[in-house]
Design an enzyme around this catalytic site. Structure first.
Site, PDB file in Angstrom:
ATOM      1  N   ASP A  70     -11.887  47.145  18.440  1.00 21.69           N
ATOM      2  CA  ASP A  70     -11.114  46.199  17.644  1.00 21.69           C
ATOM      3  C   ASP A  70     -11.224  46.552  16.171  1.00 21.69           C
ATOM      4  OD1 ASP A  70     -10.377  44.740  19.880  1.00 21.69           O
ATOM      5  OD2 ASP A  70     -12.055  43.329  19.682  1.00 21.69           O
ATOM      6  N   LYS A  71     -10.199  46.202  15.423  1.00 23.21           N
ATOM      7  CA  LYS A  71     -10.176  46.483  13.992  1.00 23.21           C
ATOM      8  C   LYS A  71     -11.361  45.837  13.270  1.00 23.21           C
ATOM      9  CE  LYS A  71      -6.991  46.368  10.090  1.00 23.21           C
ATOM     10  NZ  LYS A  71      -5.627  46.043   9.660  1.00 23.21           N
TER      11      LYS A  71
END
Length: 143
Positions: free
Chosen positions: A129-130
């Site tokens: 995930d970012k």
């Protein structure tokens, strides 16, 4: 023959490894790609001995296709080799190679020069995930 494709059929759009898949799809849809002199659809499967051309230029697709499907293949320079990279992704970087996304791996200083100078296209293996950080593996193996 060394490097001859021995698989059950290889999608014609995959015969252009240096080109993003969507561009290859578009080139085939636009009639720029022929197999044995015949304009084909993006879903067309090529077999050993087929002559694949884009804009009249012959693609040396067989050794790459053989390697992409997991079989050993010979190229004029020797054995086809894939590259694998490790990168510790900090928070805020997206696990994508989308050049339009300024937070993507393509715009990370440590990787951008490599991507620009390499003749190969790299893909992240998996995703983080970012908003997370950790090890990301990248490869030129588009299988």
């Amino acid at each position: 023959a060394p490097g001859a494709y021995s698989g059950p059929g290889f999608r014609v759009v995959r015969c252009f490894p240096g080109m993003p898949r969507r561009e290859a799809d578009r080139a085939v849809e636009d009639g720029r790609v022929t197999v044995n002199g015949v304009v084909v659809a993006p879903s067309w499967r090529v077999m050993s001995g087929d002559l694949v051309k884009m804009d009249g230029k012959l693609s040396q697709w067989e050794a790459m296709a053989e390697a992409a499907e997991g079989r050993v293949a010979e190229t004029p320079g020797g054995t086809f080799k894939f590259k694998y990279l490790k990168y510790y992704k900090p928070t805020g970087v997206a696990c994508t190679t989308d050049v339009n996304d300024m937070s993507s791996l393509m715009h990370v200083a440590a990787l951008s020069q490599l991507f620009k100078s390499s003749k190969e296209r790299f893909f992240p293996i998996g995703r983080l995930d970012k908003d997370s950080h950790g090890l990301v593996c990248l490869t030129s193996d588009g299988r």
